[in-house]
Design a protein around this motif. Structure first.
Motif, PDB file in Angstrom:
ATOM      1  N   ASP A 190       0.822  -1.210   0.000  1.00  0.00           N
ATOM      2  CA  ASP A 190       0.000   0.000   0.000  1.00  0.00           C
ATOM      3  C   ASP A 190       0.853   1.256   0.000  1.00  0.00           C
ATOM      4  O   ASP A 190       0.536   2.239  -0.668  1.00  0.00           O
ATOM      5  N   ARG A 191       1.977   1.216   0.731  1.00  0.00           N
ATOM      6  CA  ARG A 191       2.882   2.359   0.758  1.00  0.00           C
ATOM      7  C   ARG A 191       3.492   2.597  -0.617  1.00  0.00           C
ATOM      8  O   ARG A 191       3.546   3.737  -1.101  1.00  0.00           O
ATOM      9  N   VAL A 192       3.912   1.522  -1.289  1.00  0.00           N
ATOM     10  CA  VAL A 192       4.505   1.648  -2.620  1.00  0.00           C
ATOM     11  C   VAL A 192       3.464   2.155  -3.617  1.00  0.00           C
ATOM     12  O   VAL A 192       3.755   3.015  -4.455  1.00  0.00           O
ATOM     13  N   ARG A 193       2.256   1.635  -3.519  1.00  0.00           N
ATOM     14  CA  ARG A 193       1.186   2.108  -4.413  1.00  0.00           C
ATOM     15  C   ARG A 193       0.952   3.603  -4.235  1.00  0.00           C
ATOM     16  O   ARG A 193       0.806   4.340  -5.217  1.00  0.00           O
ATOM     17  N   ALA A 194       0.885   4.056  -3.000  1.00  0.00           N
ATOM     18  CA  ALA A 194       0.652   5.475  -2.738  1.00  0.00           C
ATOM     19  C   ALA A 194       1.799   6.309  -3.298  1.00  0.00           C
ATOM     20  O   ALA A 194       1.572   7.384  -3.886  1.00  0.00           O
ATOM     21  N   GLU A 195       3.008   5.824  -3.126  1.00  0.00           N
ATOM     22  CA  GLU A 195       4.166   6.545  -3.650  1.00  0.00           C
ATOM     23  C   GLU A 195       4.130   6.597  -5.180  1.00  0.00           C
ATOM     24  O   GLU A 195       4.401   7.646  -5.779  1.00  0.00           O
ATOM     25  N   LEU A 196       3.786   5.493  -5.818  1.00  0.00           N
ATOM     26  CA  LEU A 196       3.674   5.489  -7.283  1.00  0.00           C
ATOM     27  C   LEU A 196       2.562   6.416  -7.761  1.00  0.00           C
ATOM     28  O   LEU A 196       2.732   7.137  -8.753  1.00  0.00           O
ATOM     29  N   ASP A 197       1.440   6.410  -7.067  1.00  0.00           N
ATOM     30  CA  ASP A 197       0.343   7.315  -7.432  1.00  0.00           C
ATOM     31  C   ASP A 197       0.792   8.770  -7.315  1.00  0.00           C
ATOM     32  O   ASP A 197       0.464   9.600  -8.171  1.00  0.00           O
ATOM     33  N   ARG A 198       1.550   9.072  -6.267  1.00  0.00           N
ATOM     34  CA  ARG A 198       2.054  10.434  -6.087  1.00  0.00           C
ATOM     35  C   ARG A 198       2.989  10.808  -7.234  1.00  0.00           C
ATOM     36  O   ARG A 198       2.883  11.900  -7.809  1.00  0.00           O
ATOM     37  N   MET A 199       3.877   9.907  -7.599  1.00  0.00           N
ATOM     38  CA  MET A 199       4.816  10.177  -8.680  1.00  0.00           C
ATOM     39  C   MET A 199       4.093  10.315 -10.023  1.00  0.00           C
ATOM     40  O   MET A 199       4.427  11.206 -10.821  1.00  0.00           O
ATOM     41  N   LEU A 200       3.101   9.460 -10.256  1.00  0.00           N
ATOM     42  CA  LEU A 200       2.334   9.565 -11.499  1.00  0.00           C
ATOM     43  C   LEU A 200       1.567  10.881 -11.563  1.00  0.00           C
ATOM     44  O   LEU A 200       1.433  11.482 -12.637  1.00  0.00           O
ATOM     45  N   GLY A 201       1.081  11.324 -10.422  1.00  0.00           N
ATOM     46  CA  GLY A 201       0.397  12.617 -10.377  1.00  0.00           C
ATOM     47  C   GLY A 201       1.340  13.743 -10.763  1.00  0.00           C
ATOM     48  O   GLY A 201       0.965  14.659 -11.517  1.00  0.00           O
ATOM     49  N   LYS A 202       2.560  13.698 -10.281  1.00  0.00           N
ATOM     50  CA  LYS A 202       3.554  14.718 -10.649  1.00  0.00           C
ATOM     51  C   LYS A 202       3.845  14.664 -12.145  1.00  0.00           C
ATOM     52  O   LYS A 202       3.953  15.704 -12.804  1.00  0.00           O
ATOM     53  N   LEU A 203       4.001  13.451 -12.682  1.00  0.00           N
ATOM     54  CA  LEU A 203       4.266  13.321 -14.117  1.00  0.00           C
ATOM     55  C   LEU A 203       3.105  13.863 -14.937  1.00  0.00           C
ATOM     56  O   LEU A 203       3.318  14.507 -15.977  1.00  0.00           O
ATOM     57  N   ASP A 204       1.879  13.627 -14.499  1.00  0.00           N
ATOM     58  CA  ASP A 204       0.715  14.174 -15.201  1.00  0.00           C
ATOM     59  C   ASP A 204       0.733  15.692 -15.192  1.00  0.00           C
ATOM     60  O   ASP A 204       0.431  16.335 -16.209  1.00  0.00           O
ATOM     61  N   ARG A 205       1.088  16.285 -14.059  1.00  0.00           N
ATOM     62  CA  ARG A 205       1.155  17.756 -13.983  1.00  0.00           C
ATOM     63  C   ARG A 205       2.228  18.296 -14.919  1.00  0.00           C
ATOM     64  O   ARG A 205       2.010  19.295 -15.623  1.00  0.00           O
ATOM     65  N   VAL A 206       3.374  17.627 -14.949  1.00  0.00           N
ATOM     66  CA  VAL A 206       4.447  18.059 -15.848  1.00  0.00           C
ATOM     67  C   VAL A 206       3.991  17.952 -17.298  1.00  0.00           C
ATOM     68  O   VAL A 206       4.225  18.847 -18.111  1.00  0.00           O
ATOM     69  N   ASP A 207       3.329  16.853 -17.627  1.00  0.00           N
ATOM     70  CA  ASP A 207       2.843  16.636 -18.994  1.00  0.00           C
ATOM     71  C   ASP A 207       1.832  17.719 -19.380  1.00  0.00           C
ATOM     72  O   ASP A 207       1.866  18.229 -20.508  1.00  0.00           O
ATOM     73  N   ARG A 208       0.943  18.091 -18.467  1.00  0.00           N
ATOM     74  CA  ARG A 208      -0.043  19.135 -18.765  1.00  0.00           C
ATOM     75  C   ARG A 208       0.626  20.494 -18.938  1.00  0.00           C
ATOM     76  O   ARG A 208       0.214  21.296 -19.783  1.00  0.00           O
ATOM     77  N   GLU A 209       1.679  20.762 -18.154  1.00  0.00           N
ATOM     78  CA  GLU A 209       2.380  22.044 -18.260  1.00  0.00           C
ATOM     79  C   GLU A 209       3.124  22.148 -19.594  1.00  0.00           C
ATOM     80  O   GLU A 209       3.218  23.223 -20.169  1.00  0.00           O
ATOM     81  N   ILE A 210       3.637  21.020 -20.068  1.00  0.00           N
ATOM     82  CA  ILE A 210       4.384  21.017 -21.330  1.00  0.00           C
ATOM     83  C   ILE A 210       3.428  21.153 -22.505  1.00  0.00           C
ATOM     84  O   ILE A 210       3.738  21.801 -23.496  1.00  0.00           O
ATOM     85  N   SER A 211       2.250  20.556 -22.392  1.00  0.00           N
ATOM     86  CA  SER A 211       1.302  20.549 -23.519  1.00  0.00           C
ATOM     87  C   SER A 211       0.629  21.862 -23.738  1.00  0.00           C
ATOM     88  O   SER A 211       0.544  22.785 -23.139  1.00  0.00           O
TER      89      SER A 211
END
Length: 63
Positions: free
Chosen positions: A42-63
């Motif tokens: 569960d801890r790893v899942r939460a960490e991955l979700d957090r990282m994916l959220g950051k990547l999504d924000r970066v992707d939206r800022e670039i687009s």
């Protein structure tokens, strides 16, 4: 009844009871390990979700 047979039966019963207790102890230990693995998952899942959220924000800022 032969007393030797009774003693052997008692010894076998004692061995079975010890094996049963050993299995109960192992089961308890494995349940604890399972719980620890589930918490880590569960801890790893939460960490991955957090990282994916950051990547999504970066992707939206670039687009």
């Amino acid at each position: 009844m032969d007393l030797d047979v009774v003693f052997r039966l008692e010894e076998k019963l004692d061995n079975l009871l010890k094996q049963h207790q050993d299995l109960l102890d192992e089961c308890r230990q494995l349940r604890g390990e399972k719980e620890a693995f589930l918490k880590e998952r569960d801890r790893v899942r939460a960490e991955l979700d957090r990282m994916l959220g950051k990547l999504d924000r970066v992707d939206r800022e670039i687009s």
